[in-house]
Design a protein around this motif. Sequence first.
Motif, short mmCIF file in Angstrom:
data_model
loop_
_atom_site.label_atom_id
_atom_site.label_comp_id
_atom_site.label_asym_id
_atom_site.label_seq_id
_atom_site.Cartn_x
_atom_site.Cartn_y
_atom_site.Cartn_z
N GLN A 28 65.89 18.52 71.23
CA GLN A 28 66.52 19.93 71.64
C GLN A 28 67.47 20.23 70.70
N ASN A 29 66.06 21.76 69.81
CA ASN A 29 66.22 22.29 69.22
C ASN A 29 67.12 22.85 69.08
N LEU A 30 68.47 23.13 68.07
CA LEU A 30 69.25 23.94 68.79
C LEU A 30 69.81 25.46 67.68
N ALA A 31 69.07 25.74 67.23
CA ALA A 31 69.53 26.85 66.26
C ALA A 31 67.65 27.71 66.35
N GLU A 32 66.80 27.65 67.12
CA GLU A 32 65.85 27.69 67.31
C GLU A 32 65.79 29.67 67.00
N ASN A 33 66.59 30.50 66.92
CA ASN A 33 66.39 32.14 67.44
C ASN A 33 66.59 32.20 65.99
N PHE A 34 67.18 31.73 64.81
CA PHE A 34 67.89 32.09 63.74
C PHE A 34 66.67 32.66 62.61
N ALA A 83 67.59 24.88 57.85
CA ALA A 83 67.86 23.16 57.96
C ALA A 83 67.50 23.55 59.27
N GLU A 84 66.99 22.55 59.80
CA GLU A 84 66.60 22.86 60.82
C GLU A 84 67.52 21.86 62.04
N PHE A 85 68.44 22.50 63.17
CA PHE A 85 69.41 21.13 64.09
C PHE A 85 68.49 20.90 65.74
N PRO A 137 58.91 15.86 54.48
CA PRO A 137 59.85 16.17 52.63
C PRO A 137 61.88 16.40 53.18
N GLY A 138 62.30 16.66 52.39
CA GLY A 138 64.32 17.55 52.30
C GLY A 138 65.04 15.81 52.04
N GLN A 139 66.15 15.76 53.11
CA GLN A 139 66.47 15.70 53.36
C GLN A 139 67.52 15.46 55.05
N GLU A 140 67.84 13.81 54.96
CA GLU A 140 68.82 14.38 57.09
C GLU A 140 69.84 13.39 57.46
N PHE A 141 70.84 14.77 58.05
CA PHE A 141 71.90 14.30 58.30
C PHE A 141 72.32 14.08 59.69
N ASN A 142 72.31 12.94 60.09
CA ASN A 142 72.55 12.38 61.21
C ASN A 142 73.90 12.05 62.05
N PHE A 175 72.12 11.46 68.76
CA PHE A 175 72.72 12.16 67.51
C PHE A 175 72.04 12.99 67.53
N LEU A 176 73.19 14.47 66.19
CA LEU A 176 72.89 15.11 65.95
C LEU A 176 72.04 15.30 64.66
N ALA A 177 70.86 15.50 64.86
CA ALA A 177 69.58 15.51 63.52
C ALA A 177 70.42 17.03 62.70
N ALA A 178 70.23 16.73 61.39
CA ALA A 178 70.02 18.56 60.49
C ALA A 178 69.64 18.14 59.48
N ILE A 179 68.09 18.74 59.56
CA ILE A 179 66.74 18.03 58.34
C ILE A 179 66.47 19.71 57.44
#
Length: 184
Positions: free
Chosen positions: A97-103, A108-110, A130-135, A179-183
Amino acid sequence: MQEKIKEIAARVRELRELSDFTVKEMAEYMQVSDEIYEKYESGSEDIPASILFEIAHKLRVDMATLLTGEEPRMNIFTVTRDEKGVSVERRKQYRYQNLAENFIHKKAEFFIVSVEPKSYGTKPETNSHPGQEFNYVLEGSLKVYIHNNEITLNKGDSIYFDSTYEHAMEALEGEPAKFLAAIM
């Protein structure tokens, strides 16, 4: 759901053609075969979220453009109400579930990612991007597979990693996990 997959595939194909990239160039960039990439663009195979992220990066568009067909418009803030983010079932074992699709111009993608339990004895399918991820685990317990390591995370635990390494998450104890994922 199949109709949504076809809509996303059509947007990917159209944006690739407008960007003057060949199927071969895109497949090489995604590190998949030409045949698999063509299946993504035809809508006959679902595009994993990690691949969508890479496609958006290559085409220099926001991932939301691929998911919704609309350009993000918000540049000061965006609010996503509980359970109202764009929901995407990209891989069998995960629901995003994308949390910030309209910004616009996100760095990052959340996502809120839901993982259903699966039968024991089979390791989940890995992916990399590519990149880094936080969960950050919100509910349940997860086993994280990354670069020949298996790490158990419980509610309140988090992990930050280089997402170019193959990785996967698995819900434990026969219960769903979230979980919350930030990519980045």
